[in-house]
Enzyme design. Structure first.
Site, PDB file in Angstrom:
ATOM      1  N   LYS A 169       0.880  -1.189   0.000  1.00 37.39           N
ATOM      2  CA  LYS A 169       0.000   0.000   0.000  1.00 37.39           C
ATOM      3  C   LYS A 169       0.906   1.225   0.000  1.00 37.39           C
ATOM      4  CE  LYS A 169      -1.636   2.976   2.094  1.00 37.39           C
ATOM      5  NZ  LYS A 169      -1.372   4.376   1.692  1.00 37.39           N
ATOM      6  N   GLY A 220       7.107   5.895   7.656  1.00 36.53           N
ATOM      7  CA  GLY A 220       6.320   7.125   7.573  1.00 36.53           C
ATOM      8  C   GLY A 220       6.529   7.954   8.824  1.00 36.53           C
ATOM      9  N   THR A 224       1.654   8.723  12.518  1.00 34.56           N
ATOM     10  CA  THR A 224       0.978   7.627  11.805  1.00 34.56           C
ATOM     11  C   THR A 224       1.489   6.286  12.325  1.00 34.56           C
ATOM     12  OG1 THR A 224       0.922   9.073   9.864  1.00 34.56           O
ATOM     13  CG2 THR A 224       0.241   6.812   9.526  1.00 34.56           C
ATOM     14  N   GLU A 242       9.664   2.288  10.828  1.00 35.20           N
ATOM     15  CA  GLU A 242      10.732   3.226  10.454  1.00 35.20           C
ATOM     16  C   GLU A 242      10.083   4.599  10.392  1.00 35.20           C
ATOM     17  OE1 GLU A 242      13.784   2.601  10.331  1.00 35.20           O
ATOM     18  OE2 GLU A 242      14.063   0.509   9.787  1.00 35.20           O
ATOM     19  N   CYS A 276      14.454  10.565   5.590  1.00 38.56           N
ATOM     20  CA  CYS A 276      14.285  10.347   7.027  1.00 38.56           C
ATOM     21  C   CYS A 276      15.568  10.615   7.789  1.00 38.56           C
ATOM     22  CB  CYS A 276      13.789   8.933   7.275  1.00 38.56           C
ATOM     23  SG  CYS A 276      14.838   7.680   6.528  1.00 38.56           S
ATOM     24  N   GLU A 373      10.871  17.994  13.054  1.00 40.07           N
ATOM     25  CA  GLU A 373      11.435  17.489  11.797  1.00 40.07           C
ATOM     26  C   GLU A 373      10.904  18.357  10.655  1.00 40.07           C
ATOM     27  OE1 GLU A 373       9.823  13.753  10.341  1.00 40.07           O
ATOM     28  OE2 GLU A 373      11.718  13.277   9.370  1.00 40.07           O
TER      29      GLU A 373
HETATM   30  P1  NAD Z   1       2.826   9.467   6.575  1.00 40.92           P
HETATM   31  O1  NAD Z   1       2.936   8.898   7.934  1.00 40.92           O
HETATM   32  O2  NAD Z   1       1.923  10.617   6.366  1.00 40.92           O
HETATM   33  O3  NAD Z   1       2.362   8.351   5.521  1.00 40.92           O
HETATM   34  C1  NAD Z   1       3.066   7.141   5.362  1.00 40.92           C
HETATM   35  C2  NAD Z   1       2.125   6.091   4.809  1.00 40.92           C
HETATM   36  O4  NAD Z   1       1.120   5.797   5.781  1.00 40.92           O
HETATM   37  C3  NAD Z   1       1.378   6.487   3.545  1.00 40.92           C
HETATM   38  O5  NAD Z   1       1.299   5.371   2.688  1.00 40.92           O
HETATM   39  C4  NAD Z   1       0.011   6.847   4.075  1.00 40.92           C
HETATM   40  O6  NAD Z   1      -1.012   6.708   3.114  1.00 40.92           O
HETATM   41  C5  NAD Z   1      -0.166   5.818   5.170  1.00 40.92           C
HETATM   42  N1  NAD Z   1      -1.146   6.157   6.216  1.00 40.92           N
HETATM   43  C6  NAD Z   1      -1.729   7.349   6.475  1.00 40.92           C
HETATM   44  N2  NAD Z   1      -2.558   7.243   7.533  1.00 40.92           N
HETATM   45  C7  NAD Z   1      -2.506   5.948   7.941  1.00 40.92           C
HETATM   46  C8  NAD Z   1      -3.122   5.223   9.008  1.00 40.92           C
HETATM   47  N3  NAD Z   1      -3.953   5.793   9.860  1.00 40.92           N
HETATM   48  N4  NAD Z   1      -2.803   3.915   9.145  1.00 40.92           N
HETATM   49  C9  NAD Z   1      -1.923   3.317   8.321  1.00 40.92           C
HETATM   50  N5  NAD Z   1      -1.311   3.958   7.293  1.00 40.92           N
HETATM   51  C10 NAD Z   1      -1.601   5.259   7.111  1.00 40.92           C
HETATM   52  O7  NAD Z   1       4.339   9.824   6.143  1.00 40.92           O
HETATM   53  P2  NAD Z   1       4.807  10.590   4.835  1.00 40.92           P
HETATM   54  O8  NAD Z   1       4.430  12.040   4.990  1.00 40.92           O
HETATM   55  O9  NAD Z   1       4.373   9.846   3.627  1.00 40.92           O
HETATM   56  O10 NAD Z   1       6.389  10.418   4.940  1.00 40.92           O
HETATM   57  C11 NAD Z   1       7.214  11.312   5.617  1.00 40.92           C
HETATM   58  C12 NAD Z   1       7.623  10.789   6.971  1.00 40.92           C
HETATM   59  O11 NAD Z   1       8.208   9.481   6.818  1.00 40.92           O
HETATM   60  C13 NAD Z   1       8.706  11.605   7.644  1.00 40.92           C
HETATM   61  O12 NAD Z   1       8.416  11.756   9.007  1.00 40.92           O
HETATM   62  C14 NAD Z   1       9.968  10.784   7.480  1.00 40.92           C
HETATM   63  O13 NAD Z   1      10.972  11.026   8.438  1.00 40.92           O
HETATM   64  C15 NAD Z   1       9.419   9.410   7.556  1.00 40.92           C
HETATM   65  N6  NAD Z   1      10.333   8.446   6.931  1.00 40.92           N
HETATM   66  C16 NAD Z   1      11.037   7.583   7.732  1.00 40.92           C
HETATM   67  C17 NAD Z   1      11.953   6.697   7.179  1.00 40.92           C
HETATM   68  C18 NAD Z   1      12.754   5.747   8.048  1.00 40.92           C
HETATM   69  O14 NAD Z   1      13.374   4.827   7.512  1.00 40.92           O
HETATM   70  N7  NAD Z   1      12.784   5.905   9.345  1.00 40.92           N
HETATM   71  C19 NAD Z   1      12.152   6.678   5.794  1.00 40.92           C
HETATM   72  C20 NAD Z   1      11.415   7.562   5.013  1.00 40.92           C
HETATM   73  C21 NAD Z   1      10.507   8.438   5.594  1.00 40.92           C
END
Ligand code: NAD
Length: 473
Positions: A169, A220, A224, A242, A276, A373
């Site tokens: 997803k 993400g 979330t 992550e 990230c 962040e």
């Molecule tokens: P996000 O949390 O908004 O979304 C991530 C994913 O979760 C998307 O596919 C989204 O559709 C889904 N999602 C949204 N609501 C949900 C719910 N209630 N339940 C389950 N899934 C849901 O994150 P983003 O804005 O897409 O990404 C940016 C963030 O990701 C930043 O904070 C970044 O630091 C982090 N990130 C972390 C890593 C790591 O390896 N630690 C790597 C890349 C990005």
């Protein structure tokens, strides 16, 4: 416009909930439509994965290796097309998108070749005790919008290699390159082993509470991730989380500005800062503060900003309007508090989501730009007087993904790096990742690791096999 499909049980399908627009962040315009899957289609995908698991979990290591290597060959062959799609949906410059695809190839091949060990714990004339690793079942992969193709590979490939079946997803902001990835994988896998359901809202949370999913690998934001963890409690799903980071870097006094400025800039602005483990807070000793801030601003001035498909462009847009608004807000907050914006600091005019690389001086902890962040093209540079105090401030964050120490005395830098509260600590570099080096955060940056054998084993459960060799008489 190219048509994209969901893939469920080896069958390409339209979305039962219609479709939605995917925007190109360089123009703000829709350039493609993505299928919107229904909750029933999510159920179908989970059911297909569960059915396929019976045979896939028993497939040999060499079968899995062959399938994944064939997929890697296809990804490599189609790399130029995939990279263009990544630029269109994500915004990064083409060369960076190409390195994302080739990185995905490298990660796929590495995981394909890994061996899952059986550990012999004890062997005596009376008994033999072995620790085995078994696949978990149905793994759901939920991915973000910053490195859409690479992160999907990081999730899906080790899950498959370990013998699980997967439902992917991706983020609704960048779903297309993952749809392409799944299409490629499906060519080489039995039906149902890999499935994908895209949609705008509701699928992610339905995954978290789904009773027939065994594990979620989620990348993400921290809020979330917390919601995923709450939902996953329903059937005790295994989790790899992550999450966000606010990585600090400490530059020790006496470090050559010239020697490190380029690496520091690149680590902070990798993927327009939307990484990230990008360097997100830079602590510089007061004796070198002026020299560092100036050198960074000069370095920022060399970037060529524009649509990533143009060959001369080195710096693309922010991926979406919401993130652009957050970046602008954090910079305005710092400006109001008296910060000096050395370069950038304003959204560029036009429809694309362009924000130039921005260096902010005269900021400190306690301000939003330092404490939160930013996940965008802004770097706050903070002066410190005492190294111990800089370390304390670096560790003050609730996040703990990565961190780094820079200095000419590597032994001293290493000793300080070891005291960072972070899942990864780098010396004289930052955001360096490799397929063979486990990566993951501590504190509220999540738990579990990806990459290396440890990363692969996250997709397995343990079974202890305790054999009494002879029955007592
Ligand atoms: P996000 O949390 O908004 O979304 C991530 C994913 O979760 C998307 O596919 C989204 O559709 C889904 N999602 C949204 N609501 C949900 C719910 N209630 N339940 C389950 N899934 C849901 O994150 P983003 O804005 O897409 O990404 C940016 C963030 O990701 C930043 O904070 C970044 O630091 C982090 N990130 C972390 C890593 C790591 O390896 N630690 C790597 C890349 C990005």
């Amino acid at each position: 416009m190219e048509t994209f499909h969901l893939l469920i049980d080896g069958v390409a399908q339209a979305g039962e909930a219609g479709d939605f627009a995917v925007l190109n962040p360089a123009t703000g315009d829709a350039f493609a439509r993505c299928p919107a899957g229904s909750l029933e289609q999510l159920d179908d995908a989970v059911r297909a994965a569960r059915a396929a698991f019976a045979a896939w979990s028993l497939s040999s290591a060499s079968t899995r290796r062959t399938c994944l290597n064939l997929a890697a060959d296809d990804i490599e062959r189609e790399a130029a097309d995939i990279a263009r799609l990544i630029v269109q949906e994500q915004g990064k410059p083409l060369a960076l998108a190409m390195s994302e695809v080739m990185g995905a190839v490298a990660w796929t091949r590495y995981n394909a070749e890994l061996k899952i060990p059986v550990e012999l714990i004890e062997e005596t004339p009376q008994q033999r005790v072995e620790l085995h690793r078994k696949p978990l079942g149905v793994v759901a992969s939920i991915t973000p919008w910053n490195w859409p193709f690479m992160i999907a590979v990081w999730h899906i490939i080790p899950a498959l290699r370990a013998g699980n079946c997967v439902v992917s997803k991706p983020s609704s902001l960048t779903p297309l390159s993952t749809l392409r990835l799944v299409q490629i994988l499906d060519r080489h896998l039995p039906p149902g082993v890999i499935n994908i359901v895209t949609g705008e809202k509701g699928l992610g949370s339905a995954i978290t509470t789904h009773p027939d999913i065994d594990k979620i690998v989620f990348t993400g934001s921290t809020p979330t991730g917390q919601s995923v963890m709450r939902g996953a409690a329903s059937n005790l799903k295994r989790l790899t989380l992550e999450l966000g980071g606010n990585d600090a870097a400490i530059v020790l006094p006496g470090t050559s500005v010239e020697a490190v400025v380029d690496d520091i800039f690149n680590a902070a602005f990798l993927n327009m800062g939307q990484t990230c483990a990008a360097l997100k807070r830079l602590y510089v000793h007061e004796s070198q503060y002026q020299a560092f801030t100036q050198a960074l601003a000069e370095r920022a001035g060399r970037e060529v900003i524009g649509d990533g498909l143009q060959p001369e462009v080195s710096f693309g847009p922010v991926q979406n309007a919401e993130q652009l608004a957050l970046v602008s807000e954090l910079v305005e907050d710092a400006r109001r508090a008296g910060a000096t914006i050395l370069c950038g600091g304003e959204r560029l005019a036009g429809n694309g989501y362009f924000y130039p690389p921005t260096i902010v001086a005269d900021v400190s902890d306690g301000q939003r730009l330092v404490d939160e962040e930013q996940f965008g093209p802004v770097l706050p540079v903070i002066a410190y007087h005492d190294v111990e105090d800089a370390l304390k401030r670096a560790n003050r964050s609730s996040m703990g993904l990565g961190g780094s120490v820079w200095g000419t005395d590597v032994v001293k830098a290493q000793a300080l790096a070891a005291r960072l509260q972070s899942g990864v600590a780098w010396v004289n570099c930052h955001a360096q990742i490799q397929p063979n080096t486990p990566f993951g955060g501590c504190k509220m940056s999540g738990f579990g690791v990806e990459f290396g054998l440890d990363g692969l084993l996250e997709y397995t459960g343990q079974q202890l096999l305790f054999v009494r060799k002879a029955q007592s008489t």
